[in-house]
Design an enzyme around this catalytic site. Structure first.
Site, PDB file in Angstrom:
ATOM      1  N   TYR A 108       0.833  -1.204   0.000  1.00  0.00           N
ATOM      2  CA  TYR A 108       0.000   0.000   0.000  1.00  0.00           C
ATOM      3  C   TYR A 108       0.866   1.252   0.000  1.00  0.00           C
ATOM      4  O   TYR A 108       1.920   1.286   0.646  1.00  0.00           O
ATOM      5  CB  TYR A 108      -0.867   0.050   1.257  1.00  0.00           C
ATOM      6  CG  TYR A 108      -2.029  -0.905   1.286  1.00  0.00           C
ATOM      7  CD1 TYR A 108      -3.243  -0.575   0.687  1.00  0.00           C
ATOM      8  CD2 TYR A 108      -1.929  -2.135   1.943  1.00  0.00           C
ATOM      9  CE1 TYR A 108      -4.325  -1.434   0.741  1.00  0.00           C
ATOM     10  CE2 TYR A 108      -3.013  -2.997   1.999  1.00  0.00           C
ATOM     11  CZ  TYR A 108      -4.210  -2.646   1.398  1.00  0.00           C
ATOM     12  OH  TYR A 108      -5.273  -3.496   1.456  1.00  0.00           O
ATOM     13  N   TYR A 147      -0.818 -10.236   0.254  1.00  0.00           N
ATOM     14  CA  TYR A 147       0.272  -9.846   1.153  1.00  0.00           C
ATOM     15  C   TYR A 147       0.079 -10.503   2.518  1.00  0.00           C
ATOM     16  O   TYR A 147      -1.031 -10.838   2.908  1.00  0.00           O
ATOM     17  CB  TYR A 147       0.355  -8.322   1.287  1.00  0.00           C
ATOM     18  CG  TYR A 147      -0.900  -7.652   1.808  1.00  0.00           C
ATOM     19  CD1 TYR A 147      -1.163  -7.571   3.176  1.00  0.00           C
ATOM     20  CD2 TYR A 147      -1.821  -7.091   0.933  1.00  0.00           C
ATOM     21  CE1 TYR A 147      -2.310  -6.963   3.642  1.00  0.00           C
ATOM     22  CE2 TYR A 147      -2.976  -6.483   1.393  1.00  0.00           C
ATOM     23  CZ  TYR A 147      -3.216  -6.427   2.749  1.00  0.00           C
ATOM     24  OH  TYR A 147      -4.361  -5.836   3.205  1.00  0.00           O
ATOM     25  N   HIS A 160      -7.474  -7.985  -2.820  1.00  0.00           N
ATOM     26  CA  HIS A 160      -8.800  -7.409  -2.544  1.00  0.00           C
ATOM     27  C   HIS A 160      -8.778  -5.904  -2.786  1.00  0.00           C
ATOM     28  O   HIS A 160      -7.732  -5.265  -2.708  1.00  0.00           O
ATOM     29  CB  HIS A 160      -9.226  -7.691  -1.098  1.00  0.00           C
ATOM     30  CG  HIS A 160      -8.311  -7.082  -0.083  1.00  0.00           C
ATOM     31  ND1 HIS A 160      -7.146  -7.689   0.322  1.00  0.00           N
ATOM     32  CD2 HIS A 160      -8.363  -5.901   0.578  1.00  0.00           C
ATOM     33  CE1 HIS A 160      -6.534  -6.919   1.208  1.00  0.00           C
ATOM     34  NE2 HIS A 160      -7.245  -5.819   1.380  1.00  0.00           N
TER      35      HIS A 160
END
Lengths: 242, 206
Positions: A108, A147, A160
Site C-alpha cells: 500500500y 500480502y 482485494h
C-alpha cells in the site's frame, strides 16, 4: 424517490459479528454490549448528497490518476465494474463509490505500511466515482497482490479492493472488500471468514466478466453491491395503532 | 413458486483495515491525488449558529487509544435541517453537515469544527435533542459502529429525547453526552468513545 418508508431492519445473519476470535484485532475493539435497535428517524434516513462537482472525470482510472505522464503502473490491467442496488433490486443512482487497494506486489502507498514489496511510483491506489442513473459504476485499475499480515504468521490476505458506498440514507453506509473469483486464499482468510454466511461471502467475490473485457487491453471483473432497501407500504404504523 | 421472495441480500461489511486513509483521506496516508478531499469542511462558511469544536479519542478494551480509526459525522444545521431532500427544510449554501475525521497516528486524538446542530423532528413529531450521528470504522471493527453525540449543556432537551430514553440503563445514557468546557472563550466538547469495559459507549443498530 417514491418509497419514503423505513429501511428494512438489517439482516444480521449476513453481517459479521463484532467479536470474531479468528481476526485477533477485533477482540479488543468489539463492543461487548448488544446494540440498541432504533426505529429510523430523520437522522438515519437522510445522508450526505454528492454531485459531479465532488469528483473529477479521471478519478476512477487508477492506471492514470497517479502515474507520471506517459507511464503506467506495473500489474494486470483490469476493469472493475458493477451496479449499486438496494434489497428491492432498485438501482441506487448518483451515489459516491470510493475504492482503495494495494499495488500488484501487495504494497500500500501508506506511511504506515512496511511490507517488503516496493511501492509503485506510478500507482496511488485510490479512486472514486458516482454511479450513473442505472446505479452502474466502473473503475480501471490493476489486480492487487496478496500480502502477509500479522494475525497468525501464516495469514495472507487474498487480493482485494476496499469499497466505501453511501446510498441515500446514512443507515445504508457500507464499507466492504471485493475479492476475485478463483483465489485460493479466500476461504483461508480470517477477515473473509468473519462473514457468517457462505452465500454472503460469494457475494463479495467479483466474477470474471469476459464480455466486459477491453480487447487486447484490460480483463474485466463484475462486482455488484447491495445496500439496505426501504419499505414501501400503504399502511403506516401510527402511534395510536392502525 | 409464485410466492418466492425476490429480495437481494445486503452486501456484507468488511473491516476498513489499517490503511483506510488511502481511500477516504489520502493526504493522511502521505500523498496528494485528488483536486479536493471530501469531508474536510462540515458546516461551510455561511452556516448560522454557534461555532463549536468537538474532540475525543476512541479507546479499546485494553484502555489504549486507537490510532488508525476514521470517523464520519452527520448532523443537522442550527435550524435542525439536514442537507438532504427529506432533511426537514433548507440549509445554508455550503452546509453539508457531513465530514470525515481521523485519529492522530501518534496520540489517537481526533477533533472537528462545526456548528452546534439544532433540535430535529423525531418520529411522531416529538423533538429530538441536538445531536450528531457518528460512524466509526477501523482495523478490527468488522462493521461500522454508529453512535450519537449529545451535548451536556442541553439537559432539558436531553431528558425528553426519545432515543436517549430508549436506553433502558439510565447510567449508560451518560456515555453519549459530550462535556462542554471553554478554551480561549470558545466552546469545546469532549467525547471519548469506549469500545469496551466500564462506561462502554452505547452503539446503535440503526
Amino acid at each position: 424517490m417514491t418509497s419514503a418508508g423505513d429501511l428494512y431492519p438489517r439482516d444480521w445473519a449476513l453481517q459479521p459479528p463484532a467479536l470474531t476470535q479468528g481476526y485477533k484485532t477485533s477482540v479488543s475493539r468489539a463492543p461487548r454490549y448488544a446494540l440498541i435497535s432504533l426505529q429510523n428517524t430523520v437522522s438515519e434516513l437522510t445522508g450526505p448528497v454528492f454531485g459531479p462537482e465532488d469528483v473529477a472525470a479521471g478519478d476512477n482510472d487508477l492506471l492514470t490518476n497517479f502515474a507520471q505522464p506517459g507511464e503506467s503502473p506495473i500489474g494486470e490491467r483490469i476493469i472493475l465494474h458493477g451496479r449499486v442496488l438496494d434489497e428491492n433490486a432498485r438501482p441506487v443512482p448518483n451515489t459516491l463509490v470510493e475504492i482503495w487497494q494495494a499495488n500488484a506486489g501487495g504494497r500500500y502507498r501508506h506511511k504506515k505500511d512496511t511490507y517488503l514489496a516496493p511501492v509503485d511510483p506510478n500507482f496511488g491506489g485510490c479512486g472514486r466515482t458516482l454511479t450513473d442513473e442505472n446505479g452502474a459504476y466502473h473503475f480501471r485499475t490493476l489486480k492487487p497482490g496478496a500480502y502477509p499480515w500479522r494475525n497468525h504468521l501464516s495469514n495472507w490476505r487474498p487480493g482485494h479492493i476496499h469499497f466505501s458506498v453511501f446510498g441515500t440514507s446514512f443507515a445504508q453506509r457500507l464499507v466492504t472488500q471485493c475479492y476475485f473469483e478463483g483465489d485460493p486464499l479466500i476461504p483461508l482468510c480470517p477477515i473473509v471468514q468473519t462473514v457468517p454466511d457462505q452465500a454472503a461471502i460469494e457475494d463479495l467475490t467479483a466474477k470474471l466478466d469476459l464480455k466486459a473485457t477491453l480487447p487486447l487491453d484490460s480483463i474485466a471483473y463484475k462486482f455488484d453491491i447491495v445496500l439496505r432497501g426501504r419499505r414501501s407500504t400503504p399502511f403506516e404504523t401510527r402511534p395510536e395503532g392502525n | 413458486m409464485p410466492q418466492m421472495l425476490s429480495y437481494l441480500r445486503e452486501t456484507a461489511s468488511q473491516t476498513a483495515g489499517p490503511f483506510v486513509h488511502i481511500g477516504l483521506a489520502p493526504g493522511a496516508a502521505g500523498f496528494e491525488i485528488y483536486r479536493r478531499e471530501l469531508g474536510r469542511d462540515i458546516a461551510g462558511p455561511n452556516a448560522m449558529g454557534e461555532r463549536i469544536r468537538v474532540e475525543g479519542t476512541v479507546i479499546d478494551g485494553m484502555g489504549a487509544p486507537i490510532k488508525d480509526a476514521l470517523l464520519e459525522v452527520w448532523q443537522a444545521n442550527a435550524a435542525g435541517h439536514y442537507a438532504h431532500p427529506q432533511g426537514g427544510g433548507p440549509v445554508e449554501a455550503g452546509f453539508r453537515g457531513w465530514g470525515r475525521v481521523i485519529t492522530d497516528f501518534e496520540t489517537g486524538e481526533w477533533e472537528f469544527d462545526t456548528v452546534k446542530p439544532g433540535a430535529t423532528r423525531g418520529r411522531d413529531g416529538a423533538a429530538q435533542a441536538p445531536h450528531i450521528v457518528l460512524w466509526i470504522v477501523a482495523r478490527g471493527i468488522n462493521i461500522g459502529l454508529t453512535t450519537r453525540i449529545y451535548f451536556d449543556d442541553e439537559a432539558e432537551a436531553n431528558a425528553a429525547d426519545p432515543i436517549l430514553n430508549l436506553i433502558e440503563w439510565e447510567n449508560r445514557r451518560a456515555t453519549l453526552l459530550a462535556k462542554q468546557s471553554l478554551r480561549d472563550g470558545a466552546p469545546v466538547y469532549r467525547f471519548d468513545i469506549r469500545l469496551q469495559g466500564e462506561n462502554e459507549t452505547v452503539f446503535f443498530d440503526i
